[in-house]
Design an enzyme around this catalytic site. Structure first.
Site, mmCIF file in Angstrom:
data_model
loop_
_atom_site.group_PDB
_atom_site.id
_atom_site.type_symbol
_atom_site.label_atom_id
_atom_site.label_comp_id
_atom_site.label_asym_id
_atom_site.label_seq_id
_atom_site.Cartn_x
_atom_site.Cartn_y
_atom_site.Cartn_z
ATOM 1 N N ALA A 170 0.836 -1.209 0.000
ATOM 2 C CA ALA A 170 0.000 0.000 0.000
ATOM 3 C C ALA A 170 0.865 1.250 0.000
ATOM 4 O O ALA A 170 0.573 2.232 -0.699
ATOM 5 C CB ALA A 170 -0.943 -0.004 1.205
ATOM 6 N N ASP A 171 1.945 1.224 0.773
ATOM 7 C CA ASP A 171 2.869 2.356 0.773
ATOM 8 C C ASP A 171 3.545 2.513 -0.590
ATOM 9 O O ASP A 171 3.706 3.630 -1.095
ATOM 10 C CB ASP A 171 3.948 2.162 1.846
ATOM 11 N N VAL A 172 3.971 1.405 -1.180
ATOM 12 C CA VAL A 172 4.667 1.478 -2.463
ATOM 13 C C VAL A 172 3.733 1.980 -3.564
ATOM 14 O O VAL A 172 4.085 2.880 -4.334
ATOM 15 C CB VAL A 172 5.258 0.101 -2.835
ATOM 16 N N GLY A 175 3.026 5.573 -3.035
ATOM 17 C CA GLY A 175 4.153 6.381 -3.490
ATOM 18 C C GLY A 175 4.192 6.506 -4.998
ATOM 19 O O GLY A 175 4.449 7.589 -5.546
#
Length: 398
Positions: A170-172, A175
């Site tokens: 989810a972070d990747v 981003g």
């Protein structure tokens, strides 16, 4: 600045982000050649500087996400620190932040504040739930994005609990979404001169990534659940146990399944229940049992070589050590790059996945030590003297 190259050469980014999603966006822009200036809290810095693994006291986690960036420290809670930041905004193209929505506004540094000093500024904000809606003030972490988007409910095996993916996906993806958003906004600014706020939510990013999972429910009413490694729409498109690990066999259509039958020469594959793709999806369990009876008797590399030679998509399920030694991934595609860090020494990090023909995305220099470029950046951008910079350091502003 020296050593700048790439398709974003000449673009200046002020990166206020921490940990993963925002720094990943800043990392991509920096790899593309932008001058990314990472701004951290004096004396402490990005929380991820304390993350494992540590090499000579430096976080490899931090070093990977913050390579190609210059680093300064700045206390944004002080009036002088805010004024310095606003002066930097006047000379910059993009600002990145991943604070909880409302924090930058309380500091007097939200998008509306920044556009007053630079109407062309591109403001990229990454948060758990976005800057609008009833959940906007909630804290957002990767695992929350995976959970609330529905991803975890469909990840894993039918008889096992919901599972997060092995990486902070989810972070990747958040981003990456921010990178796409700010570059689209920057492209528009080149034509119109007008800036933009780009509002990225981790949950939105993961909901978008679920593609067919959402479509199944929205159009049939069936709630998708955990089905292991197989795919909802086609079969065989799954993992199979080999003698020394696991392989993927991916027959995306009837022609490929025909090639598989011809190659393996297993009588049971001629059964009428496997005649069409829809039939094979319906009878996936029986088909997996037949195929796995064969794959268990052979090594990974033999299976993959045999199927690829026949034109059938196949691949090993690589452990990470295999990935880093793969001649295509590691060598030809340069997905692992060595760099010298002044404290950690020689380290290897993940390369950039975007390959340009004329101006490569490269890792030109390591992540900054805390405040490493205070003098360089403030002299260059704001024409500060060494004496003034030392006064700011002594006052706790830098």
């Amino acid at each position: 600045m020296s050593n700048q190259s790439g398709v974003l050469n000449g673009v200046r980014v002020l990166d206020l982000t921490r940990v993963l999603a925002g720094p990943y966006c800043g990392m991509m822009l920096a790899d593309f050649g932008a001058d990314v200036i990472k701004i951290e809290l004096p004396g402490k810095g990005d929380d991820s500087r304390a993350n494992a693994p540590q090499i000579n006291g430096e976080s490899a986690y931090f070093m990977n996400l913050n390579r190609n960036k210059r680093g300064i420290t700045l206390n944004l809670k002080s009036e002088e620190g805010r004024n310095i930041f606003l002066d930097m905004v006047r000379n910059s193209d993009i600002v990145l932040e991943n604070y909880r929505p409302g924090v930058m506004e309380k500091l007097g540094l939200g998008y509306e504040d920044l556009r007053k000093v630079n109407p062309a500024i591109i403001y990229g904000a990454v948060s758990g739930f976005g800057h609008t809606g009833p959940y906007s003030k909630r804290a957002g972490y990767d695992i929350i994005g995976q959970a609330m988007s529905g991803l975890m409910s469909t990840t894993g095996w039918p008889d096992a609990p919901p599972t997060r993916t092995g990486t902070a996906i989810a972070d990747v993806v958040g981003g990456m979404s921010c990178t796409i958003g700010v570059l689209a906004a920057y492209s528009n600014r080149l034509k119109t001169g007008v800036g933009e706020k780009v509002d990225i939510a981790l949950v939105d990013s993961m909901v978008s990534s679920l593609e067919i999972i959402n479509i199944i429910y929205l159009n049939t009413g069936r709630i998708p659940t955990r089905i292991g490694n197989r795919y909802e729409a086609i079969y065989p498109y799954d993992s199979f146990q080999a003698r020394d690990g696991y392989v993927i066999i991916a027959c995306g259509n009837d022609k490929l399944f025909g090639l598989l039958k011809q190659t393996l020469n297993i009588d049971a594959l001629d059964n009428e229940i496997f005649r069409t793709n829809i039939d094979r999806v319906t009878h996936h369990a029986e088909l997996k049992s037949i195929l796995e009876c064969w794959t268990r008797g052979h090594d990974i590399d033999h299976i993959v070589e045999l199927l690829l030679a026949a034109g059938i998509p196949a691949a090993p399920i690589n452990t990470i050590d295999r990935v880093t030694k793969d001649p295509h991934i590691a060598v030809a595609r340069e997905m692992f790059v060595d760099i010298e860090h002044p404290v950690a020494g020689k380290i290897t990090m993940t390369g950039n996945q975007v390959k340009f023909t004329n101006k490569k995305a490269t890792i030109r220099f390591p992540a900054p030590t805390l405040g490493q470029h205070n003098h360089e950046v403030l002299k260059e951008l704001l024409d500060y003297s060494d004496e003034k910079i030392e006064q700011l350091v002594n006052a706790g502003i830098l």
